[in-house]
Design an enzyme around this catalytic site. Structure first.
Site, short mmCIF file in Angstrom:
data_model
loop_
_atom_site.label_atom_id
_atom_site.label_comp_id
_atom_site.label_asym_id
_atom_site.label_seq_id
_atom_site.Cartn_x
_atom_site.Cartn_y
_atom_site.Cartn_z
N LYS A 1 0.83 -1.21 0.00
CA LYS A 1 0.00 0.00 0.00
C LYS A 1 0.86 1.26 0.00
O LYS A 1 0.45 2.30 -0.53
CB LYS A 1 -0.95 -0.01 1.20
CG LYS A 1 -1.87 -1.22 1.26
CD LYS A 1 -2.48 -1.57 -0.09
CE LYS A 1 -3.16 -2.92 -0.11
NZ LYS A 1 -2.27 -4.08 -0.15
N GLY B 1 10.51 -23.81 13.49
CA GLY B 1 10.16 -24.83 14.46
C GLY B 1 9.48 -25.99 13.77
O GLY B 1 8.58 -25.79 12.95
N GLY C 1 -4.72 -13.36 -12.04
CA GLY C 1 -5.75 -12.34 -12.04
C GLY C 1 -6.34 -12.10 -10.67
O GLY C 1 -7.45 -11.55 -10.54
N GLU D 1 -2.87 -5.71 -7.93
CA GLU D 1 -2.39 -4.54 -7.19
C GLU D 1 -0.96 -4.17 -7.60
O GLU D 1 -0.68 -3.01 -7.90
CB GLU D 1 -2.45 -4.82 -5.69
CG GLU D 1 -3.86 -4.85 -5.13
CD GLU D 1 -3.90 -5.04 -3.62
OE1 GLU D 1 -4.98 -4.91 -3.03
OE2 GLU D 1 -2.83 -5.30 -3.01
N HIS E 1 -23.67 16.07 2.48
CA HIS E 1 -23.86 16.32 1.06
C HIS E 1 -22.88 17.39 0.59
O HIS E 1 -22.80 18.46 1.20
CB HIS E 1 -25.29 16.78 0.78
CG HIS E 1 -25.53 17.13 -0.66
ND1 HIS E 1 -25.72 16.17 -1.63
CD2 HIS E 1 -25.57 18.34 -1.30
CE1 HIS E 1 -25.89 16.76 -2.80
NE2 HIS E 1 -25.80 18.08 -2.62
#
Length: 458
Positions: A49, A114, A176, A182, A438
């Site tokens: 990201k 482990g 895909g 990304e 709004h």
């Protein structure tokens, strides 16, 4: 043999069972053969990201002319510096965990793998460790397809793609799913000529309308080859040569970099579970019951390695549940998952929570579907939104949201309106009782709810 109260294998989501119980006085051993912090911090969601965000800025800049904007000068990336900054940031975060463990007298950190030698006994760097409870959170790794010629070539998985410091001129992406999409989107935005070779459909686990909408929108900006099988890979003189086949026949394609992102596989084969009574399913994921217990008493498993959800936010939830139930409440409790959302950080973004329409049909659940495009809202008009919409699936009987699916700007944020509603067991009316800012993106979700109400009132 050294004995602990808690032994944790894997330092990603597994950290939820390390420091918190240590503060209550429990002696904890944490095993991690790679960098501390797990896949998400070191080679997954966090560095990806950090790379994708500047890619989004470039993608928006490329569309600037649609808004009567003339942004002068070349829009380029200092790719090497970007990757070095991202890598240094996540490495520093990972490295900061060690001093915290060293200062805690109740935590022993073992930087090794482990392997089980028997039930509740793990061999670590020549030592035998046991614990009252063992928690397996060893995760998954990329699954590499058996394509002739691929083995031995310098292809990238997500791990290498997040650390590469030179930007390839031509990138080929096999897969895909969200990882390939990304990272392929980011490389494309930075300037690589990128081709996506997809065997079937893109993001194939999403709702059918989202799949159709995403393929349409993504293919407008990217070179996507759906229905493509890669038959052979060759690597000569720094160039990958791929022989492929699609509905139109055979074709070949070349690139100087290859990203293979065709799925993941559990790390159970690294644990020597055959020495225990811990059972796995046909795909190698550890079987757990509703208490996240394995088939070996006193051994628990959670996260990617159990094959239920493949998100850091879901393994965090499971780890926190185990800590709370076993060490705070000290009760054996069944795990009760709230709605688990997810998002795909491409351009456009995709996000979802709940069931897809395909799942509802398969399960015979009655529903109505309502779709509202971004463009039929003030903020959608301001953004000149195309191919972006909110889809909700509603129960006619209870008027509760069964699933919500979004493709468009800030979908990963907008989905939380539905996550909260479903978590609180709310109804369509609860969504419509709110006053919405709004103009803002949540109005698009409200308008989808209005459409659903109209359908239900007929």
């Amino acid at each position: 043999m050294k004995k602990y109260d808690i032994l944790v294998i894997g330092s990603g989501g597994g950290t939820k069972l390390v420091t918190p119980p240590s503060k209550l006085g429990y002696k904890v051993a944490i095993l991690e053969k790679d960098r501390l912090g797990g896949t998400c911090l070191n080679r997954g969601c966090i560095p990806s990201k950090m790379i994708i965000y500047p890619a989004e800025i470039l993608a928006l800049a490329k569309d600037a002319s649609r808004f009567q904007l003339d942004i002068p000068g070349p829009r380029k990336v200092d790719f090497k510096t970007l990757i070095e900054r991202v890598s240094a940031t996540v490495d520093a975060d990972s490295d900061s965990i060690i001093p915290a463990y060293e200062k805690n007298p109740n935590i022993d950190y073992y930087p090794y793998e482990g392997r089980f030698v028997e039930n509740k006994v793990v061999r670590v760097n020549g030592e035998l460790l046991t614990a009252d409870r063992i928690f397996i959170a060893a995760g998954c790794r990329p699954s590499i397809p058996d394509i002739p010629g691929l083995a031995g070539t310098p292809y990238m998985t997500s791990r290498e793609a997040l650390r590469r410091t030179d930007l390839p001129d031509r990138l080929l992406v096999i897969g895909g799913g969200y990882i390939g999409l990304e990272l392929g989107f980011a490389y494309s935005a930075f300037g690589s000529k990128t081709t996506f070779l997809v065997r079937n459909r893109m993001i194939s686990h999403e709702d059918k309308d989202i799949i159709d909408g995403f393929e349409k929108a993504f293919s407008k900006k990217e070179d996507v080859r759906l229905g493509t099988n890669v038959k052979k890979v060759e690597y000569k003189k720094g160039i990958f040569h791929l022989e492929c086949e699609d509905a139109n026949g055979a074709f070949s394609i070349e690139g100087d970099a290859l990203l293979v992102a065709t799925g993941i596989k559990p790390n159970t084969d690294w644990l020597d579970l055959q020495n225990t009574s811990i059972q796995t399913n046909e795909k190698g994921y550890i079987k757990t019951n509703e208490y996240l217990e394995t088939t070996s008493p006193g051994v628990y498993a959670f996260g990617d390695i159990i094959g239920k959800y493949f998100f850091r936010h879901s393994v965090n939830f499971e780890g926190e549940f185990l800590f709370q139930s076993l060490y705070v409440d000290k009760e054996r409790k069944q795990v009760d998952y709230p709605p688990v959302p997810h998002a795909v950080f491409t351009h456009p973004q995709v996000a979802a929570v709940g069931k897809t329409e395909q799942q509802l049909i398969k399960e015979g659940i009655e529903y109505i579907s309502a779709i509202n495009p971004y463009s039929s809202s003030a903020t959608g008009m301001a953004r000149l939104s195309e191919d972006q919409f909110v889809k909700i699936l509603v129960s006619p009987k209870t008027r509760k949201i069964l699933g919500a699916h979004i493709i468009g700007d800030e979908a990963s944020n907008l989905i939380h309106l539905f996550v909260l509603l479903m978590t609180m067991d709310g109804t369509l009316e609860d969504l419509l009782r709110m006053i919405y800012v709004h103009p803002a993106l949540p109005e698009i979700a409200r308008n989808a709810a209005r459409k659903a109400r109209e359908i239900l009132s007929v």
